[in-house]
Design a protein around this motif. Structure first.
Motif, short mmCIF file in Angstrom:
data_model
loop_
_atom_site.label_atom_id
_atom_site.label_comp_id
_atom_site.label_asym_id
_atom_site.label_seq_id
_atom_site.Cartn_x
_atom_site.Cartn_y
_atom_site.Cartn_z
N HIS A 8 0.97 -1.21 -0.10
CA HIS A 8 -0.06 -0.08 -0.01
C HIS A 8 0.80 1.23 -0.04
CE1 HIS A 8 0.96 -0.75 4.25
NE2 HIS A 8 0.73 0.26 4.44
N LEU A 9 2.06 1.19 0.34
CA LEU A 9 2.91 2.24 0.24
C LEU A 9 3.71 2.50 -0.99
CD1 LEU A 9 4.76 1.74 3.80
CD2 LEU A 9 2.75 3.41 3.36
N ARG A 10 4.05 1.29 -1.53
CA ARG A 10 4.79 1.30 -2.81
C ARG A 10 4.03 1.64 -3.98
NH1 ARG A 10 5.99 -3.50 -3.81
NH2 ARG A 10 5.23 -4.52 -2.06
N MET A 11 2.62 0.95 -4.10
CA MET A 11 2.02 1.21 -5.35
C MET A 11 1.79 2.74 -5.74
SD MET A 11 1.97 -1.61 -6.72
CE MET A 11 0.74 -1.15 -8.14
N PRO A 12 1.23 3.63 -4.69
CA PRO A 12 1.15 5.12 -5.02
C PRO A 12 2.40 5.60 -5.55
CG PRO A 12 0.10 4.40 -2.95
CD PRO A 12 0.82 3.38 -3.39
N ARG A 13 3.65 5.39 -5.00
CA ARG A 13 4.70 5.71 -5.79
C ARG A 13 5.34 5.42 -6.90
NH1 ARG A 13 9.36 8.58 -3.17
NH2 ARG A 13 10.73 8.91 -4.77
N HIS A 14 5.24 4.05 -7.12
CA HIS A 14 5.19 3.67 -8.38
C HIS A 14 4.24 4.35 -9.45
CE1 HIS A 14 7.92 0.07 -8.00
NE2 HIS A 14 7.08 -0.41 -6.83
N SER A 15 3.14 4.39 -8.96
CA SER A 15 2.24 5.19 -10.04
C SER A 15 2.69 6.64 -10.14
CB SER A 15 0.91 5.21 -9.41
OG SER A 15 0.43 3.87 -9.22
N GLU A 16 2.96 7.37 -9.09
CA GLU A 16 3.35 8.66 -9.17
C GLU A 16 4.64 8.99 -10.07
OE1 GLU A 16 5.23 12.26 -6.52
OE2 GLU A 16 4.39 10.38 -5.46
N ASN A 17 5.57 8.13 -9.92
CA ASN A 17 6.69 8.15 -10.82
C ASN A 17 6.60 7.78 -11.96
OD1 ASN A 17 8.21 8.73 -8.58
ND2 ASN A 17 9.83 6.94 -8.19
N GLY A 18 5.93 6.85 -12.29
CA GLY A 18 5.32 6.35 -13.61
C GLY A 18 4.76 7.55 -14.37
N LEU A 19 3.74 8.38 -13.79
CA LEU A 19 2.82 9.34 -14.59
C LEU A 19 4.14 10.40 -14.92
CD1 LEU A 19 0.51 10.51 -15.83
CD2 LEU A 19 -0.04 11.30 -13.40
N LYS A 20 5.15 10.56 -14.26
CA LYS A 20 5.99 12.01 -14.34
C LYS A 20 6.83 11.39 -15.58
CE LYS A 20 6.12 13.64 -9.70
NZ LYS A 20 6.84 13.87 -8.43
N VAL A 21 7.45 10.16 -15.40
CA VAL A 21 8.32 9.65 -16.62
C VAL A 21 7.45 9.42 -17.77
CG1 VAL A 21 9.74 7.67 -17.32
CG2 VAL A 21 9.71 8.54 -14.94
N ALA A 22 6.28 8.78 -17.81
CA ALA A 22 5.30 8.77 -19.22
C ALA A 22 5.37 10.37 -19.63
CB ALA A 22 4.01 8.22 -18.61
N ARG A 23 5.12 11.23 -18.80
CA ARG A 23 4.88 12.66 -19.39
C ARG A 23 6.19 13.13 -20.02
NH1 ARG A 23 0.90 14.80 -14.55
NH2 ARG A 23 -0.95 14.36 -15.45
N TRP A 24 7.30 12.79 -19.29
CA TRP A 24 8.59 13.10 -19.84
C TRP A 24 9.03 12.59 -21.03
CZ3 TRP A 24 13.17 10.85 -20.81
CH2 TRP A 24 14.36 11.60 -21.19
N LEU A 25 8.70 11.32 -21.24
CA LEU A 25 9.06 10.54 -22.47
C LEU A 25 7.90 11.24 -23.64
CD1 LEU A 25 8.99 6.91 -21.18
CD2 LEU A 25 11.02 8.08 -22.24
N GLU A 26 6.87 11.46 -23.24
CA GLU A 26 5.95 11.83 -24.08
C GLU A 26 6.35 13.12 -24.97
OE1 GLU A 26 0.95 11.66 -24.58
OE2 GLU A 26 1.94 13.11 -23.07
N ALA A 27 7.29 14.01 -24.19
CA ALA A 27 7.45 15.16 -24.75
C ALA A 27 9.18 15.12 -25.43
CB ALA A 27 7.59 16.18 -23.43
N HIS A 28 9.58 13.99 -25.34
CA HIS A 28 10.94 14.09 -25.79
C HIS A 28 10.93 13.84 -27.22
CE1 HIS A 28 15.13 12.56 -26.18
NE2 HIS A 28 15.11 13.18 -24.82
N PRO A 29 11.81 14.53 -27.95
CA PRO A 29 11.80 14.67 -29.26
C PRO A 29 12.19 13.18 -29.97
CG PRO A 29 13.51 15.90 -28.51
CD PRO A 29 12.71 15.62 -27.44
N LYS A 30 12.94 12.29 -29.33
CA LYS A 30 13.43 11.23 -29.87
C LYS A 30 12.51 9.98 -29.45
CE LYS A 30 18.36 12.26 -29.80
NZ LYS A 30 19.89 11.64 -29.48
N VAL A 31 11.44 10.27 -28.76
CA VAL A 31 10.41 9.29 -28.58
C VAL A 31 9.21 9.17 -29.69
CG1 VAL A 31 8.68 8.39 -26.67
CG2 VAL A 31 11.04 9.36 -26.10
N ALA A 32 8.97 8.20 -30.07
CA ALA A 32 7.86 8.17 -31.26
C ALA A 32 6.54 8.07 -30.47
CB ALA A 32 8.00 7.09 -32.08
#
Length: 425
Positions: free
Chosen positions: A290-314
């Motif tokens: 119950h402590l880890r899943m919110p952190r995984h999700s929080e980090n996952g969303l931040k990384v996904a947004r960063w990847l989506e904005a990266h010019p080398k990511v299709a």
């Protein structure tokens, strides 16, 4: 008193009495003693519950299974030696030679091969359907001998979200249960029984363990499917089992019939039981789920947004992104987070994806997924390499797909490692 999931993660399953260990003990024993032959005989006849051989059941494993059952909200659960064993048992418990079942195509490659190749050798046929197929297309896949419908809450590695309520209604219209593999979501983010699923499976190797220390699985029964109402479809549960003195599981065990049959037949004959030590390690992971899943999700969303904005990511597939075709489903079924697993592709060739991964520093290339440490994989080259390009496409896996499992480290460090690797590509 009804307890919150956070409390169940820590407290459920093991209730020590006066003078007993506070922590779930490791019953590292193959056998258990009884005073009389009659007592032992009643256990073998399923007339009484208890322990006689760890291949069938063990107090450590049962305590941990009870915790998972409490988290999912089922009527019972049992542990298996792996997630593959859990999915095999879940389907094979109600299918036999000559039967048929349906699965979404967007599932883990090992499960896809189990269903499409290995079970076919046992005379059980699986039809794979696209999750986005219309109701009419899906209805046409059902046959008189169809016994269940299978899907993953969040697919591995495509990260698509299963419309559980929709598929439950379709399955029930045809008198069969919906089996949902809830590995990536865990009951912290989604409880499939609340949306109509009948059976839930897990690879406990992943987030439930969370530390890559044990391989295991679980099968949880929601206890809602009426096997006797579909008696002709499920003779294994509704007619006498001659290997147990003519006992009929549905009549003798009611809501526990499905799990009792797995234990009495499949665990007895296939022996896919976890070791008590592995169950003990799994419980340690569950205490912080119950402590880890919110952190995984929080980090996952931040990384996904960063990847989506990266010019080398299709492209990026993560249901927490507003651009995701599954965003609405994620808000319905996974409003508290979408786990830490992301799939994405780079602009360029398959070799570009491999070179990128080779340049990562602390993000590790491993076959594992969904633990505390960030790791990465190229399914077409690794976990799904047994599939042809056509099978990969049917399973929703592009040749350039990279599966990134975002851990619970500082998200700034995760992004920095991805950045330096992309800068060198």
């Amino acid at each position: 008193m009804k307890k919150n999931l956070q409390t169940l993660c820590v407290q459920a399953g093991w209730k020590p009495k006066k003078g007993e260990p506070r922590m779930v003990p490791i019953y590292q024993s193959t056998t258990f003693k009884y005073d009389t032959s009659e007592e032992m005989g009643k256990l073998f006849d399923l007339e009484e519950s208890g322990y006689f051989y760890t291949r069938l059941s063990n107090p450590t494993s049962d305590a941990v299974a009870a915790k998972i059952n409490a988290l999912e909200g089922g009527v019972g659960a049992l542990l298996t030696s792996s997630g593959q064993a859990a999915n095999f048992f879940a389907v094979f418990n109600i299918c036999e030679s000559g039967d048929h079942f349906i699965s979404t195509s967007q599932i883990y490659g090992g499960t896809y091969n189990l269903f499409g190749v290995t079970l076919m050798k046992l005379g059980i046929e699986c039809t794979f359907i696209d999750e986005e197929a219309s109701d009419d297309e899906i209805e046409k896949a059902f046959r008189p001998n169809t016994k269940c419908f299978f899907g993953e809450t969040i697919s591995n590695p495509g990260c698509r979200v299963l419309d559980i309520e929709r598929f439950a209604k379709i399955a029930h219209r045809h008198g069969v249960p919906l089996i949902v593999d809830n590995t990536f979501a865990t009951p912290i983010l989604c409880r499939p029984f609340e949306w109509g699923a009948d059976i839930v499976t897990h690879s406990t190797t992943k987030y439930m363990d969370g530390h890559a220390t044990q391989v295991g699985g679980a099968v949880v029964d929601g206890g809602r499917f009426d096997w006797e109402a579909q008696a002709d479809k499920f003779p294994g549960l509704t007619t006498p089992d001659e290997s147990y003195h003519g006992l009929t599981y549905a009549k003798a065990f009611g809501k526990s019939a499905y799990l009792t049959k797995i234990l009495a037949q499949l665990m007895r004959d296939f022996g896919s039981a976890p070791s008590p030590m592995n169950s003990f390690l799994l419980n340690l992971g569950l205490e912080t789920l119950h402590l880890r899943m919110p952190r995984h999700s929080e980090n996952g969303l931040k990384v996904a947004r960063w990847l989506e904005a990266h010019p080398k990511v299709a492209w990026v597939s993560y249901s927490g992104l507003e651009s995701s075709p599954d965003y609405a489903l994620a808000q319905k079924y996974l409003p508290d987070g979408q786990c830490g697993v992301i799939s994405f592709g780079l602009k360029g060739t398959r070799e570009d994806a491999i070179h990128f991964m080779d340049r990562l520093e602390f993000v590790a290339i491993v076959t594992h997924v969904a633990d505390a440490r960030t790791c990465i994989l190229h399914p077409a080259s690794h976990t799904h390499r047994q599939l042809s390009d056509e099978q990969l496409r049917k399973a929703g896996i592009a040749p350039d797909l990279i599966r990134l499992s975002v851990g619970i480290e500082a998200v700034e460090d995760i992004i920095a490692d991805l950045q330096q690797a992309l800068d060198k590509n």
